[in-house]
Design a protein around this motif. Structure first.
Motif, PDB file in Angstrom:
ATOM      1  N   UNK A 137      -4.426  -0.077  -2.438  1.00  0.00           N
ATOM      2  CA  UNK A 137      -4.324  -1.437  -2.971  1.00  0.00           C
ATOM      3  C   UNK A 137      -2.930  -1.722  -3.500  1.00  0.00           C
ATOM      4  N   UNK A 138      -2.300  -0.735  -4.133  1.00  0.00           N
ATOM      5  CA  UNK A 138      -0.917  -0.860  -4.569  1.00  0.00           C
ATOM      6  C   UNK A 138      -0.019  -0.544  -3.375  1.00  0.00           C
ATOM      7  N   UNK A 139       0.805  -1.502  -2.915  1.00  0.00           N
ATOM      8  CA  UNK A 139       1.616  -1.258  -1.714  1.00  0.00           C
ATOM      9  C   UNK A 139       2.577  -0.087  -1.854  1.00  0.00           C
ATOM     10  N   UNK A 140       3.100   0.143  -3.052  1.00  0.00           N
ATOM     11  CA  UNK A 140       4.009   1.272  -3.250  1.00  0.00           C
ATOM     12  C   UNK A 140       3.256   2.586  -3.077  1.00  0.00           C
ATOM     13  N   UNK A 141       2.110   2.694  -3.739  1.00  0.00           N
ATOM     14  CA  UNK A 141       1.293   3.897  -3.616  1.00  0.00           C
ATOM     15  C   UNK A 141       0.807   4.068  -2.179  1.00  0.00           C
ATOM     16  N   UNK A 143       2.253   2.975   0.587  1.00  0.00           N
ATOM     17  CA  UNK A 143       3.367   3.397   1.436  1.00  0.00           C
ATOM     18  C   UNK A 143       3.660   4.882   1.261  1.00  0.00           C
ATOM     19  N   UNK A 144       3.537   5.366   0.030  1.00  0.00           N
ATOM     20  CA  UNK A 144       3.770   6.791  -0.212  1.00  0.00           C
ATOM     21  C   UNK A 144       2.682   7.641   0.438  1.00  0.00           C
ATOM     22  N   UNK A 145       1.456   7.139   0.422  1.00  0.00           N
ATOM     23  CA  UNK A 145       0.375   7.856   1.110  1.00  0.00           C
ATOM     24  C   UNK A 145       0.643   7.924   2.613  1.00  0.00           C
ATOM     25  N   UNK A 146       1.089   6.796   3.164  1.00  0.00           N
ATOM     26  CA  UNK A 146       1.427   6.754   4.581  1.00  0.00           C
ATOM     27  C   UNK A 146       2.547   7.741   4.886  1.00  0.00           C
ATOM     28  N   UNK A 147       3.595   7.748   4.050  1.00  0.00           N
ATOM     29  CA  UNK A 147       4.727   8.655   4.262  1.00  0.00           C
ATOM     30  C   UNK A 147       4.282  10.115   4.217  1.00  0.00           C
ATOM     31  N   UNK A 164      12.271  -6.760  -2.143  1.00  0.00           N
ATOM     32  CA  UNK A 164      10.928  -7.317  -2.320  1.00  0.00           C
ATOM     33  C   UNK A 164       9.863  -6.538  -1.567  1.00  0.00           C
ATOM     34  N   UNK A 165      10.130  -5.288  -1.304  1.00  0.00           N
ATOM     35  CA  UNK A 165       9.142  -4.509  -0.568  1.00  0.00           C
ATOM     36  C   UNK A 165       9.366  -3.012  -0.691  1.00  0.00           C
ATOM     37  N   UNK A 166       8.709  -2.274   0.167  1.00  0.00           N
ATOM     38  CA  UNK A 166       8.829  -0.823   0.230  1.00  0.00           C
ATOM     39  C   UNK A 166       9.210  -0.459   1.653  1.00  0.00           C
ATOM     40  N   UNK A 167      10.122   0.469   1.819  1.00  0.00           N
ATOM     41  CA  UNK A 167      10.496   0.922   3.146  1.00  0.00           C
ATOM     42  C   UNK A 167       9.980   2.333   3.381  1.00  0.00           C
ATOM     43  N   UNK A 168       9.229   2.484   4.465  1.00  0.00           N
ATOM     44  CA  UNK A 168       8.803   3.811   4.915  1.00  0.00           C
ATOM     45  C   UNK A 168       9.831   4.276   5.934  1.00  0.00           C
ATOM     46  N   UNK A 169      10.515   5.374   5.628  1.00  0.00           N
ATOM     47  CA  UNK A 169      11.556   5.899   6.514  1.00  0.00           C
ATOM     48  C   UNK A 169      11.099   7.227   7.118  1.00  0.00           C
ATOM     49  N   UNK A 217       9.189  -1.926   6.995  1.00  0.00           N
ATOM     50  CA  UNK A 217       9.178  -2.688   5.747  1.00  0.00           C
ATOM     51  C   UNK A 217       7.754  -3.096   5.400  1.00  0.00           C
ATOM     52  N   UNK A 218       7.337  -2.784   4.169  1.00  0.00           N
ATOM     53  CA  UNK A 218       6.020  -3.160   3.665  1.00  0.00           C
ATOM     54  C   UNK A 218       6.235  -4.146   2.518  1.00  0.00           C
ATOM     55  N   UNK A 219       5.727  -5.378   2.619  1.00  0.00           N
ATOM     56  CA  UNK A 219       5.918  -6.342   1.528  1.00  0.00           C
ATOM     57  C   UNK A 219       5.123  -5.947   0.294  1.00  0.00           C
TER      58      UNK A 219
END
Length: 233
Positions: A137-141, A143-147, A164-169, A217-219
């Motif tokens: 639900x938290x986009x930052x969390x 994205x980290x799970x995805x990474x 304004x977002x999170x980048x998964x690299x 990029x994840x908003x």
């Protein structure tokens, strides 16, 4: 005496090879780094690192990149940063690319484009499909799970907040050369990320297209994916 000298030389060459592989592995994980950063991480002198980097540069396995600006080393000319080239990534075990391409070509001949897309979807779901939108639900969390899931699958990924977002690299792609011919692999990966996060995301760069990393990029605010309009019958 000659035998002992030969053994000593072989042992030294093995150590050099192991250290060079460690330098390559660190660049794979970090994306790019200076000689000083590599030396500090590996516990060896900057001079030794530069020697290995010179060999890797000569072999075409690394290249010099513009400084990332993340180090903050103070005044003076920024230190050179190095990153892997496609041939450098192949040192990490991408030796089955030709076999994978041949297999996917055969799959396409037998089952058509849909068979390739189905394979790509299943492969992406194996890496990311265990993550649900309720867990992210938290986009930052999220994205980290995805990474973390991508790293477990061999993509050496991280997530960082940017604007304004999170980048998964993804600093490494074990199928980059295959994906250059079969973009369905990248498309399925993005679709799986969107399903896991419950939001639209944007792919900014890919290693398969020659970029230094796959960047998504994840908003920070969820963006509902538009559903394709149904055709009138």
């Amino acid at each position: 005496m000659k035998y002992e000298q030969h053994e000593a030389h072989a042992s030294s060459a093995q150590r050099d090879g192991d250290t060079r592989d460690a330098v390559v592995g660190l660049l794979m994980n970090r994306g790019q780094a200076t000689a000083a950063d590599i030396g500090e991480a590996l516990g060896i002198t900057t001079t030794a690192v530069r020697r290995h980097l010179d060999n890797l540069l000569e072999a075409g396995d690394v290249t010099v990149a513009p400084p990332s600006g993340l180090g903050g080393r103070g005044r003076g000319r920024p230190a050179k940063e190095f990153l892997l080239t496609p041939s450098g990534r192949r040192r990490l075990g991408q030796g089955y690319d030709a076999l994978a391409v041949d297999a996917l070509r055969a799959l396409r001949e037998v089952g058509g484009e849909e068979a390739v897309r189905t394979f790509a979807r299943r492969r992406a779901e194996q890496a990311i499909g265990t993550i649900s939108p309720t867990e992210s639900a938290d986009p930052v969390d999220g994205a980290r799970r995805i990474a973390a899931a991508l790293s477990d699958a061999g993509f050496s990924a991280d997530a960082r907040e940017v604007g304004n977002g999170v980048q998964i690299c993804q600093h490494h792609c074990p199928v980059s050369e295959v994906a250059s011919e079969f973009p369905e692999l990248c498309e399925a990966e993005i679709s799986a990320i969107e399903q896991a996060l419950g939001t639209h995301v944007q792919r900014l760069a890919t290693i398969a297209n020659g970029d230094r990393a796959c960047t998504t990029h994840v908003p920070l605010e969820r963006v509902v994916r538009e559903q394709p309009a149904k055709e009138l019958r």
